[in-house]
Design an enzyme around this catalytic site. Sequence first.
Site, PDB file in Angstrom:
ATOM      1  CD  GLN A 139      -2.548   1.649   0.136  1.00 48.93           C
ATOM      2  OE1 GLN A 139      -3.124   0.784  -0.506  1.00 48.93           O
ATOM      3  NE2 GLN A 139      -2.590   2.931  -0.208  1.00 48.93           N
ATOM      4  CB  SER A 140       2.642   2.862  -2.760  1.00 47.41           C
ATOM      5  OG  SER A 140       3.337   1.663  -3.012  1.00 47.41           O
ATOM      6  CD  GLN A 141      -3.693   7.414  -2.012  1.00 45.30           C
ATOM      7  OE1 GLN A 141      -4.513   6.559  -1.657  1.00 45.30           O
ATOM      8  NE2 GLN A 141      -4.017   8.382  -2.826  1.00 45.30           N
ATOM      9  N   PRO A 194      -6.278  -2.002   4.476  1.00 43.62           N
ATOM     10  CG  PRO A 194      -4.575  -0.374   4.504  1.00 43.62           C
ATOM     11  CD  PRO A 194      -4.874  -1.787   4.055  1.00 43.62           C
ATOM     12  N   GLY A 233     -10.970   0.790   1.502  1.00 43.48           N
ATOM     13  CA  GLY A 233     -11.968   0.133   0.683  1.00 43.48           C
ATOM     14  C   GLY A 233     -11.368  -0.335  -0.624  1.00 43.48           C
ATOM     15  CG  MET A 249      -4.178   1.797  -3.705  1.00 41.42           C
ATOM     16  SD  MET A 249      -4.324   3.521  -3.196  1.00 41.42           S
ATOM     17  CE  MET A 249      -3.399   4.330  -4.511  1.00 41.42           C
ATOM     18  CD  GLU A 250      -6.419   5.740  -6.182  1.00 42.55           C
ATOM     19  OE1 GLU A 250      -5.914   6.851  -5.932  1.00 42.55           O
ATOM     20  OE2 GLU A 250      -7.031   5.072  -5.322  1.00 42.55           O
ATOM     21  CG  ASN A 251      -2.509  -0.024  -6.640  1.00 41.26           C
ATOM     22  OD1 ASN A 251      -1.918   0.955  -6.219  1.00 41.26           O
ATOM     23  ND2 ASN A 251      -2.966  -0.964  -5.838  1.00 41.26           N
ATOM     24  CG  HIS A 281     -14.161   6.177  -5.196  1.00 41.30           C
ATOM     25  ND1 HIS A 281     -14.619   7.439  -4.910  1.00 41.30           N
ATOM     26  CD2 HIS A 281     -12.851   6.171  -4.842  1.00 41.30           C
ATOM     27  CE1 HIS A 281     -13.637   8.158  -4.404  1.00 41.30           C
ATOM     28  NE2 HIS A 281     -12.548   7.405  -4.348  1.00 41.30           N
ATOM     29  CD  GLU A 282     -10.782   2.812  -5.085  1.00 44.67           C
ATOM     30  OE1 GLU A 282      -9.778   3.396  -5.533  1.00 44.67           O
ATOM     31  OE2 GLU A 282     -11.293   3.101  -3.988  1.00 44.67           O
ATOM     32  CG  HIS A 327      -9.171   7.257  -7.987  1.00 45.48           C
ATOM     33  ND1 HIS A 327      -8.807   8.571  -7.797  1.00 45.48           N
ATOM     34  CD2 HIS A 327      -9.661   6.822  -6.797  1.00 45.48           C
ATOM     35  CE1 HIS A 327      -9.052   8.917  -6.538  1.00 45.48           C
ATOM     36  NE2 HIS A 327      -9.585   7.874  -5.918  1.00 45.48           N
ATOM     37  CD  GLU A 351      -9.726  10.149  -3.361  1.00 49.41           C
ATOM     38  OE1 GLU A 351     -10.834   9.791  -3.807  1.00 49.41           O
ATOM     39  OE2 GLU A 351      -8.747   9.384  -3.316  1.00 49.41           O
ATOM     40  CG  ASP A 368      -2.803   8.269   6.414  1.00 49.44           C
ATOM     41  OD1 ASP A 368      -3.319   7.873   5.356  1.00 49.44           O
ATOM     42  OD2 ASP A 368      -3.083   7.798   7.533  1.00 49.44           O
TER      43      ASP A 368
END
Length: 607
Positions: free
Chosen positions: A141-143, A267, A269, A271-273, A296-297, A300, A319, A376
């Site tokens: 999880q990079s963001q 962690p 909902g 992540m828009e990788n 939503h993703e 993105h 967002e 964050d």
Amino acid sequence: MNSSLPQPIALPTDPHSSASRSAARVQHLALHLTVDFGSHTLSGSATWQLAEPSAAEEIVFDTRDLTIEAVEVLEANGATTAANFTLDEAADRVLGQALRVELTPAVTAVRIHYRTAPTAAALQWLAPEQTAGTQPFLFTQSQAILARTWLPCQDSPGIRFTYEATVRVPAHLLALMSAENPQLSASGEYHFRMAQPIPAYLMALAVGDLAFAPLSHRTGIYAEPATLPVATHEFADLEKMVAAAEELYGPYRWERYDLLVLPPSFPFGGMENPRLTFVTPTILAGDRSLTSLVAHELAHSWSGNLVTNATWNDFWLNEGFTVYFERRIMEHLYGSEYADMLQVLGRAALHHTIDEIGVSSPDTHLHLALASRDPDEGLTEIAYEKGCALLLTLESLVGRPRLDAFIKEYFARFSFQAMDTATFLHYLRAELLDQEPGLEAKLNLAAWVDGPGLPPNAPAVSSRRFDAVDQTLAQLQSGAAPSALLPATTDWSSHEWVHFLHGLPSTLSAAQLGALDEAFHFTASGNAEILAAWFPHTLRAGHAAAEPALEKFLLHVGRRKFLVPLYRALLATPNGRTRARTIYAKARPNYHSVATGTIDALLSEQV
């Protein structure tokens, strides 16, 4: 179009990246990694091609908790020599340490040999018992700024690069990245390629016992074998979502759109990788009622991945547009009444956040000032829902057709670039607001971007379906038995049940909650959104029958959106701090560092 706008955009300095102040920039990464489940480490090399020959005397990379074993510089003629490099002595708790590599004009690339720490914040290593199967699992999880904990990089959202990667994993496991995914390897060596430039926070890796099911020629689902059939059913409308998004705001630019369903410790909902959205299994409700998260993703892929916030102070540009876009997709697929429910739930979450932060707090501005803090801390409903409300206000003033044309052109014009708030406001004025005298004043733009709270000109949101829920709540409060409400609730979606639970009085007794539970089986629900809305009531009233289910939920679900309010509700009960700490001691190994950082702070607060 206004030719005075800078092209490419002159980016502001990113306060969360030492590398953003480097005169030398990267443009392509060749990554070689070995995944070691025994030591919980990644090791290998990152070779960074420089954007252009530079007169800069050094290039700067962001690192945090990495062991740098050697650094080499490469020249165009193939010569490779050991580089002179330094790591900043003082490691910043949030930013880590800057890695500085000396350059000469002949240098075209820098190769960094390194390994990660077993405690790298971006990496979660799961034992088999923490998964749906019998094998270990790794995901990243990079963001926002955690890419630097598993990759020495220029870790700013304003710096983009293409990449290729060779990743070695145990032969019986599948490796996936935010790139073209080969899916098969007899030896455990996988080769990846990402041709579109991305910022470091969109770098992603997952390794586990995974299977794949195609949904269309460009969409599909990866999941653990036990989870895959359920996930395939839940996301059957994925191709329809992509087509709806394209119809709204232009072509999908990333070739494939696949989902990876992660174990429950994830962690967020989603992540828009790029090319491979990571999603939580908590949206596997069985009735496709929580798939707005996927919309939503997907959104993105335009707002965020295609046009990216230049710094984390500009997070609302990712967002706010994405929430607006997500609800337009859901309206396209399921009708305006469905989208109206999402708007009402979102507005309620926004008001709750404003009340929690403080109505006059600068943290309720859209444009944030996070320079001395972990970015964050800016990932709140303000960026999401206040940003969406600004676009709804603009829609009410200029009409959907004009706003849609503006957004579509915005995504097309600034594709694969970063965008900061000042440049966006310049563009908004030039292309929309200045064309109608007085429009900016009607919008009250400054109050939205640099003012606190929710401006009074935000359009009201309402839902006919929620009005019906409110009537049912009124019957309950007038003395109707819960069982008498069953006929009215037969066809309710998850959203209606959540609205119902949010509307329950805080004065209900344990006996009254027991009657509701007997009628509607909330405690036994498999829907995470319903459980997360139900448990605060059971904690407040001391409904003991729900306690085992609450503890099970906290032990297995790592989604921070659910954890924070539930631990807070626990803390508000008699002896709640002791109980919360007892549960957390068992649950913490199942949570990602993004979640543990928040819960650690919450449970250490003085009472």
